[in-house]
Design an enzyme around this catalytic site. Sequence first.
Site, PDB file in Angstrom:
ATOM      1  N   ASP A  49       3.173  67.455  33.137  1.00  0.00           N
ATOM      2  CA  ASP A  49       4.501  67.420  32.534  1.00  0.00           C
ATOM      3  C   ASP A  49       5.402  66.535  33.375  1.00  0.00           C
ATOM      4  OD1 ASP A  49       5.868  69.560  30.323  1.00  0.00           O
ATOM      5  OD2 ASP A  49       7.269  68.434  31.563  1.00  0.00           O
ATOM      6  N   ASP A  99       4.825  60.901  34.117  1.00  0.00           N
ATOM      7  CA  ASP A  99       5.612  60.280  33.060  1.00  0.00           C
ATOM      8  C   ASP A  99       4.634  59.482  32.214  1.00  0.00           C
ATOM      9  OD1 ASP A  99       8.378  57.851  33.143  1.00  0.00           O
ATOM     10  OD2 ASP A  99       7.153  58.566  31.497  1.00  0.00           O
ATOM     11  N   TYR A 120      11.232  59.517  15.050  1.00  0.00           N
ATOM     12  CA  TYR A 120      10.321  60.637  15.251  1.00  0.00           C
ATOM     13  C   TYR A 120       9.256  60.677  14.163  1.00  0.00           C
ATOM     14  CZ  TYR A 120       8.691  65.412  16.069  1.00  0.00           C
ATOM     15  OH  TYR A 120       7.910  66.518  16.325  1.00  0.00           O
ATOM     16  N   THR A 143      10.764  76.471  19.749  1.00  0.00           N
ATOM     17  CA  THR A 143      10.569  75.889  21.071  1.00  0.00           C
ATOM     18  C   THR A 143      11.905  75.380  21.608  1.00  0.00           C
ATOM     19  OG1 THR A 143      10.238  73.608  20.308  1.00  0.00           O
ATOM     20  CG2 THR A 143       8.303  75.075  20.318  1.00  0.00           C
TER      21      THR A 143
END
Length: 282
Positions: free
Chosen positions: A61, A87, A179, A214
């Site tokens: 992460d 990253d 997106y 989330t």
Amino acid sequence: MPRRLPSKGFIKYDKIFRIGQRSSSMQKHGRVALVTGAGSGIGASIAIALAREELAVACADLDLEAAEQTAKTILSAGGAAAAFQVDISDDQAVAGLPAVVAGTLGAVDVLVNNAGIGGESPTSSVSIDDVRSVLRINLEGSVAVTLAFLSHLKESASGRILNIASIQGFRGARDSLAYGASKGALVNLTRGLACDLADDGILVNALAPGFVDTPMARLPDGATEYETDWFQSIYVENARIPLRRPADPDEIAQAALFFCSPQNTYVTGQVLAVDGGMTATF
């Protein structure tokens, strides 16, 4: 607006945090999974679910503390895990990750490309830089990680890749140009990889979640979109989601387990909507 990432060179491999150590028997016989975006939400749930199936899990992460917490959760339950800061938009960092993961847990058998960002913005005001930022992470980052770990997966007796797409990958939504485009590309990336990697024994599939509870679902004021009047009216009262609720991340993780398992021997190139029946409606 898309979340901004640190500049190139952010990752320092000599400072990557690692926790957990596999036993010699696990190193010889166990399977290893890498989950990107494992610090929270769907990624954390998938990492924990895989650990329950006795895989050693590399929790990767951008947020190192979050990745550590997921790994510690696995370790506290008796599993094997390690946390890595990366990253995925940094090609150099991604290229160095396989050696670091292999040195800590072993070669990777299962790759879960989960890391991604949102980015809601009207088309009339979105900038090309905004679009590139989302594509750089959601699409190019997943490609970079996949290519970096291909040698591991080809050597595995049960190589598996699972991409976390979205129902926006095949259905439109307002204010979601970047997106939706990134997730649509991820859907077809899954199909293309499935064709290309079949001869290597690697099965490639994707999940397409709908609304999931989330941190990404948080609104600027801290509330969740599920608490809004519009969500309750459209998706609950009028059953736009037939199950009348968002998914819990653990429900997405349960769907992931079969695709990642050795028991899956003939399903590849598929995209499964995990959306409470949302794409069954019109």
